[in-house]
Design a protein around this motif. Structure first.
Motif, PDB file in Angstrom:
ATOM      1  N   TYR A  31       0.857  -1.189   0.000  1.00 48.61           N
ATOM      2  CA  TYR A  31       0.000   0.000   0.000  1.00 48.61           C
ATOM      3  C   TYR A  31       0.893   1.239   0.000  1.00 48.61           C
ATOM      4  CZ  TYR A  31      -3.669  -3.276   1.238  1.00 48.61           C
ATOM      5  OH  TYR A  31      -4.549  -4.332   1.231  1.00 48.61           O
ATOM      6  N   TYR A  68       1.157   5.661  -0.402  1.00 49.80           N
ATOM      7  CA  TYR A  68       0.424   6.884  -0.098  1.00 49.80           C
ATOM      8  C   TYR A  68       1.267   8.100  -0.458  1.00 49.80           C
ATOM      9  CZ  TYR A  68      -1.721   3.428   3.045  1.00 49.80           C
ATOM     10  OH  TYR A  68      -2.302   2.296   3.570  1.00 49.80           O
ATOM     11  N   SER A 107      -4.111   7.273  -1.943  1.00 49.06           N
ATOM     12  CA  SER A 107      -3.571   5.947  -1.624  1.00 49.06           C
ATOM     13  C   SER A 107      -3.683   5.062  -2.857  1.00 49.06           C
ATOM     14  CB  SER A 107      -4.289   5.327  -0.428  1.00 49.06           C
ATOM     15  OG  SER A 107      -5.673   5.218  -0.691  1.00 49.06           O
ATOM     16  N   PHE A 108      -2.823   4.052  -2.903  1.00 46.80           N
ATOM     17  CA  PHE A 108      -2.654   3.270  -4.127  1.00 46.80           C
ATOM     18  C   PHE A 108      -2.408   1.829  -3.738  1.00 46.80           C
ATOM     19  CE2 PHE A 108      -1.693   3.642  -8.641  1.00 46.80           C
ATOM     20  CZ  PHE A 108      -0.847   2.588  -8.925  1.00 46.80           C
ATOM     21  N   TYR A 109      -3.151   0.933  -4.365  1.00 40.96           N
ATOM     22  CA  TYR A 109      -2.996  -0.493  -4.072  1.00 40.96           C
ATOM     23  C   TYR A 109      -3.337  -1.282  -5.319  1.00 40.96           C
ATOM     24  CZ  TYR A 109      -4.220  -5.149  -2.362  1.00 40.96           C
ATOM     25  OH  TYR A 109      -4.311  -6.502  -2.191  1.00 40.96           O
ATOM     26  N   SER A 168      -6.803   3.797  -4.590  1.00 43.70           N
ATOM     27  CA  SER A 168      -7.758   3.234  -3.660  1.00 43.70           C
ATOM     28  C   SER A 168      -8.643   4.309  -3.050  1.00 43.70           C
ATOM     29  CB  SER A 168      -7.016   2.480  -2.562  1.00 43.70           C
ATOM     30  OG  SER A 168      -7.904   1.948  -1.636  1.00 43.70           O
ATOM     31  N   ALA A 193      -3.080  -2.754   4.734  1.00 39.65           N
ATOM     32  CA  ALA A 193      -3.825  -1.533   5.066  1.00 39.65           C
ATOM     33  C   ALA A 193      -4.271  -1.556   6.516  1.00 39.65           C
ATOM     34  CB  ALA A 193      -5.032  -1.380   4.161  1.00 39.65           C
ATOM     35  N   LEU A 194      -4.802  -2.689   6.967  1.00 39.74           N
ATOM     36  CA  LEU A 194      -5.387  -2.728   8.295  1.00 39.74           C
ATOM     37  C   LEU A 194      -4.331  -2.966   9.346  1.00 39.74           C
ATOM     38  CD1 LEU A 194      -8.585  -4.840   7.603  1.00 39.74           C
ATOM     39  CD2 LEU A 194      -8.401  -2.381   7.898  1.00 39.74           C
ATOM     40  N   GLN A 195      -4.442  -2.271  10.421  1.00 38.89           N
ATOM     41  CA  GLN A 195      -3.612  -2.497  11.596  1.00 38.89           C
ATOM     42  C   GLN A 195      -2.128  -2.345  11.318  1.00 38.89           C
ATOM     43  OE1 GLN A 195      -4.704  -6.238  13.349  1.00 38.89           O
ATOM     44  NE2 GLN A 195      -6.874  -5.828  13.174  1.00 38.89           N
ATOM     45  N   GLU A 196      -1.788  -1.539  10.362  1.00 37.08           N
ATOM     46  CA  GLU A 196      -0.388  -1.420   9.981  1.00 37.08           C
ATOM     47  C   GLU A 196       0.070   0.021  10.037  1.00 37.08           C
ATOM     48  OE1 GLU A 196       1.111  -5.195   9.394  1.00 37.08           O
ATOM     49  OE2 GLU A 196       2.163  -3.309   9.095  1.00 37.08           O
ATOM     50  N   THR A 197       1.278   0.172  10.498  1.00 30.05           N
ATOM     51  CA  THR A 197       1.916   1.476  10.482  1.00 30.05           C
ATOM     52  C   THR A 197       2.217   1.893   9.058  1.00 30.05           C
ATOM     53  OG1 THR A 197       2.933   1.087  12.635  1.00 30.05           O
ATOM     54  CG2 THR A 197       3.970   2.725  11.219  1.00 30.05           C
ATOM     55  N   GLN A 198       2.006   3.147   8.756  1.00 29.66           N
ATOM     56  CA  GLN A 198       2.472   3.728   7.500  1.00 29.66           C
ATOM     57  C   GLN A 198       3.838   4.352   7.769  1.00 29.66           C
ATOM     58  OE1 GLN A 198      -0.438   6.274   5.611  1.00 29.66           O
ATOM     59  NE2 GLN A 198      -2.113   4.854   6.058  1.00 29.66           N
ATOM     60  N   TYR A 199       4.813   3.914   6.996  1.00 34.52           N
ATOM     61  CA  TYR A 199       6.179   4.413   7.144  1.00 34.52           C
ATOM     62  C   TYR A 199       6.413   5.523   6.129  1.00 34.52           C
ATOM     63  CZ  TYR A 199       6.941   0.333  10.048  1.00 34.52           C
ATOM     64  OH  TYR A 199       6.855  -0.596  11.052  1.00 34.52           O
TER      65      TYR A 199
END
Lengths: 114, 114
Positions: free
Chosen positions: B31, B33, B48-50, B55, B98-104
């Motif tokens: 994912y 961004y 966002s892009f997936y 997305s 996407a879910l429950q994940e940190t965006q770095y």
């Protein structure tokens, strides 16, 4: 429209003191993030809070989430100068899936003085 | 430790010109961004892009913006005809899920439109 409000926006405190930053948000969410940003730098992930009552701690920082009150707190214990930075909370509205963009608060600019 | 990289670090352009900002997300992330931060303000979600398609996008992401994943590693943001108000720091971010994940977040590209 999701609104995320942090307070205070500016905080100057002395080393060794405790303080709490508050993050309120306006709609149902199942994920809340805390990031740190140093001047001119990128955002560093601190915590991801995923459920009501979640509490996470890393060093002198502790974050908690109350989804019913739509409130998260970032508590600083015995502050040290190195914690001086801008702290952002960010929320994703409950959506059930997908690549979700974060909605950020305005940030709390924290200065810790000796 | 794997990290998100961005090029260039700084870009100066004339109003009306096209710019392309480049990002290399963390290699096993799915994912992607783009966010922007106008100087002294909060971070704002753009897109966002997936799975090779957009997305989600914000109101800011109008027809002058486009994103692309031209190969297996790069993720680009194109601004077709820059305006003065596009001057900002642009951050790329990636997450494994996407879910429950940190965006770095990457280090950012500072764009100045003259």
């Amino acid at each position: 429209e999701l609104k995320v409000e942090q307070n205070p926006l500016f905080l100057s405190m002395q080393e060794g003191k405790n303080y709490t930053i508050y993050c309120n948000y306006s709609t149902t969410s199942d994920r809340l993030y805390w990031y740190r940003q140093d001047p001119g730098k990128s955002l560093e992930s601190l915590f991801v809070l995923l459920s009501n009552g979640a509490v996470k701690q890393e060093g002198r920082l502790m974050a908690s989430l109350d989804t019913k009150a739509r409130l998260s707190t970032l508590h600083i214990t015995a502050a040290v100068h190195d914690l001086s930075a801008t702290y952002f909370c960010a929320v994703v509205p409950y959506s059930g899936g997908g690549a979700d963009g974060l909605t950020f608060g305005k940030g709390t600019h924290l200065i810790i003085q000796p | 430790e794997p990290e998100v990289t961005q090029t260039p670090s700084h870009q100066v352009t004339q109003m009306g010109q096209e710019v392309i900002l480049r990002c290399v997300p963390i290699s096993n992330h799915l994912y992607f961004y783009w966010y922007r931060q106008i100087l002294g303000q909060k971070v704002e979600f753009l897109v966002s892009f997936y799975n090779n398609e957009i997305s989600e996008k914000s109101e800011i992401f109008d027809d002058q913006f486009s994103v692309e994943r031209p190969d297996g590693s790069n993720f680009t943001l194109k601004i077709r005809s820059t305006k003065l108000e596009d001057s900002a720091m642009y951050f790329c971010a990636s997450s494994q899920r996407a879910l429950q994940e940190t965006q770095y977040f990457g280090p950012g590209t500072r764009l100045l439109v003259l």
